[in-house]
Design an enzyme around this catalytic site. Structure first.
Site, PDB file in Angstrom:
ATOM      1  N   LYS A   1       0.845  -1.203   0.000  1.00  0.00           N
ATOM      2  CA  LYS A   1       0.000   0.000   0.000  1.00  0.00           C
ATOM      3  C   LYS A   1       0.870   1.239   0.000  1.00  0.00           C
ATOM      4  O   LYS A   1       2.054   1.223   0.361  1.00  0.00           O
ATOM      5  CB  LYS A   1      -0.939   0.011   1.205  1.00  0.00           C
ATOM      6  CG  LYS A   1      -0.269  -0.057   2.581  1.00  0.00           C
ATOM      7  CD  LYS A   1       0.199   1.263   3.130  1.00  0.00           C
ATOM      8  CE  LYS A   1       0.849   1.144   4.513  1.00  0.00           C
ATOM      9  NZ  LYS A   1       1.639   2.329   4.916  1.00  0.00           N
TER      10      LYS A   1
ATOM     11  N   ASP B   1      -1.689  -1.919  11.023  1.00  0.00           N
ATOM     12  CA  ASP B   1      -2.014  -1.846   9.596  1.00  0.00           C
ATOM     13  C   ASP B   1      -2.549  -3.159   9.042  1.00  0.00           C
ATOM     14  O   ASP B   1      -3.021  -3.203   7.902  1.00  0.00           O
ATOM     15  CB  ASP B   1      -0.776  -1.452   8.781  1.00  0.00           C
ATOM     16  CG  ASP B   1      -0.372   0.004   8.976  1.00  0.00           C
ATOM     17  OD1 ASP B   1      -1.133   0.742   9.635  1.00  0.00           O
ATOM     18  OD2 ASP B   1       0.698   0.396   8.486  1.00  0.00           O
TER      19      ASP B   1
END
Length: 281
Positions: free
Chosen positions: A12, A136
């Site tokens: 990401k 995350d």
């Protein structure tokens, strides 16, 4: 005989990252837009008489500090697996690059074991388990384009109608950033409350330069080359340029493929890669 199972573990970038405050549990509240991109590690699950972990191309820890090991142990302790796997990692996401490689590996492991063992755990349950491994990790259970807040456990879908019209140039400096170091050094910035913690809407008139990453000043004070990279990207057609996560990866967002490819050639002294967002329904 059971076949080897492969799963892609995507990375990401952070389009803006605001660190708001230190929580009582010693985590930080953040606001960020996470964009899953198609740079990925490959995890292979090979049937085995016991759990093993192997990385084919990078020197990464294979002990309990590895998020794959943590994910495997959490599920095994809960469900007492009758069958086990050797997990072989083909590592492409940079370590210490702010692209969530370790978090993504943990999420991919949870999803794979859920499927292979027919656990039938919902994504909500997987995300609750994922949070025990790292802030995350929950994002990578579903991935896509999300607004992420809290310590990372609060996740909302985020619309961006032009997502299929942008391209992203990743620039990898030769240094890595330890996330704990970055958070320790951001304390001074948290003393100042006179800046916006909101991001502009991602619509056809998006104001790209209003996105900010609070870690840029922290990382840039030690590694000023990230500002040089940022300026080159902006000077050569980037709609936005910034640091991903706590670094060290820098990226530029483009809507012009020709400008993108020309800019890539300017960074021949760095490893670079052109990636695209992963679009999920």
């Amino acid at each position: 005989m059971e076949k080897t199972y492969k799963i892609k573990s995507y990375s990401k970038i952070n389009l803006g990252l605001k660190v708001l405050n230190l929580r009582p549990d010693n985590f930080h509240n953040i606001n960020s837009i996470f964009i899953e991109v198609d740079l990925c590690d490959i995890l292979q699950f090979v049937p085995s008489d016991s759990f093993k972990l192997k990385c084919v191309n990078k020197n990464i820890p294979l002990d309990n500090s590895n998020t794959i090991v943590q994910a495997y142990k959490i599920l095994n302790e809960k469900f007492d697996f009758r069958k086990h796997y050797e997990i072989i990692v083909d590592k492409n996401i940079p370590v210490g690059g702010g692209m969530g490689g370790g978090s993504s590996n943990a999420a991919a492991t949870l999803k794979a074991l859920n499927k292979l063992n027919n656990l039938k755990l919902t994504n909500k349950i997987l995300m609750d388990i994922a949070l025990k491994i790292g802030s995350d990790v929950p994002f990578f259970i579903e991935g896509g384009l999300k607004f992420v807040y809290g310590r990372g456990e609060k996740i909302k879908p985020h619309m961006f109608s032009l997502i299929d019209a942008i391209y992203i140039l990743l620039v990898f400096p030769k240094f890595s950033i330890d996330t704990s170091w970055a958070y320790k050094n951001i304390k001074k910035k948290l003393q100042y409350k006179n800046y916006s913690t909101k991001f502009p809407p991602l619509d056809s008139n998006v104001k790209w330069k209003l996105f900010e990453n609070d870690f840029e000043d922290i990382v840039g004070s030690t590694y000023p080359e990230i500002f040089e990279i940022k300026n080159i990207l902006y000077e050569n057609g980037a709609l936005y340029s910034g640091l991903s996560g706590s670094g060290s990866t820098m990226f530029g967002v483009y809507n012009d493929k020709i400008a993108l490819k020309k800019t890539k050639q300017l960074f021949n002294h760095y490893n670079t890669l052109i990636v695209s967002p992963i679009q999920r329904k």
